[in-house]
Design a protein around this motif. Sequence first.
Motif, PDB file in Angstrom:
ATOM      1  N   THR A  37      39.921 -65.654   8.127  1.00  0.00           N
ATOM      2  CA  THR A  37      40.259 -65.349   6.859  1.00  0.00           C
ATOM      3  C   THR A  37      39.450 -64.473   6.129  1.00  0.00           C
ATOM      4  O   THR A  37      39.677 -63.530   5.335  1.00  0.00           O
ATOM      5  N   THR A  43      45.146 -63.835   4.102  1.00  0.00           N
ATOM      6  CA  THR A  43      45.612 -65.482   3.579  1.00  0.00           C
ATOM      7  C   THR A  43      45.475 -66.077   5.103  1.00  0.00           C
ATOM      8  O   THR A  43      45.644 -65.743   5.906  1.00  0.00           O
ATOM      9  N   GLN A  44      45.048 -67.580   4.671  1.00  0.00           N
ATOM     10  CA  GLN A  44      45.226 -68.569   5.614  1.00  0.00           C
ATOM     11  C   GLN A  44      46.791 -68.621   6.413  1.00  0.00           C
ATOM     12  O   GLN A  44      46.573 -68.571   7.446  1.00  0.00           O
ATOM     13  N   PRO A  45      47.636 -68.805   5.585  1.00  0.00           N
ATOM     14  CA  PRO A  45      48.839 -68.401   6.318  1.00  0.00           C
ATOM     15  C   PRO A  45      49.113 -67.638   7.140  1.00  0.00           C
ATOM     16  O   PRO A  45      49.725 -67.737   8.408  1.00  0.00           O
ATOM     17  N   LYS A  46      48.943 -66.159   6.997  1.00  0.00           N
ATOM     18  CA  LYS A  46      48.931 -65.267   7.854  1.00  0.00           C
ATOM     19  C   LYS A  46      48.265 -65.312   9.105  1.00  0.00           C
ATOM     20  O   LYS A  46      48.607 -65.113  10.224  1.00  0.00           O
ATOM     21  N   SER A  48      46.825 -67.962  10.335  1.00  0.00           N
ATOM     22  CA  SER A  48      47.279 -69.127  11.096  1.00  0.00           C
ATOM     23  C   SER A  48      48.476 -68.863  12.060  1.00  0.00           C
ATOM     24  O   SER A  48      48.507 -69.273  13.073  1.00  0.00           O
ATOM     25  N   ARG A  49      49.611 -67.976  11.430  1.00  0.00           N
ATOM     26  CA  ARG A  49      50.783 -67.645  11.935  1.00  0.00           C
ATOM     27  C   ARG A  49      50.164 -66.807  13.266  1.00  0.00           C
ATOM     28  O   ARG A  49      50.729 -67.012  14.273  1.00  0.00           O
TER      29      ARG A  49
END
Length: 114
Positions: A37, A43-46, A48-49
């Motif tokens: 990141t 972002t972390q969600p992006k 991680s996805r």
Amino acid sequence: MNMLSPDQFGKCLADETRARIALLIAGEKELCVCELTHALDETQPKISRHLAQLRSCGFLADRRQGQWVYYRLHQDMPGWAKKTLKVMRESHGEWLADNLQRLHAMHDRPQRCC
């Protein structure tokens, strides 16, 4: 792991973020989500996805160390795929230069035990 085919290889790297993640990990050997990141300024969600997608197509494996999950190239990745990543990284270093600079400037990077 299913044998990674050339078309799967291309599909896995068709997204710029996934390509950058794969090339950063190929060069650094192992990175965690927080490092990615920071390096990619995403972002972390992006992140991680995209990591989940790279794991599902057989590109990456992970290991847990305390609170951290570290990602590396899958040990069963075919040699031709590893060589291709190496050539891509060596041939296009300027494409990753900003990401590498941010990664290496990151304070408080997690410590690996092994």
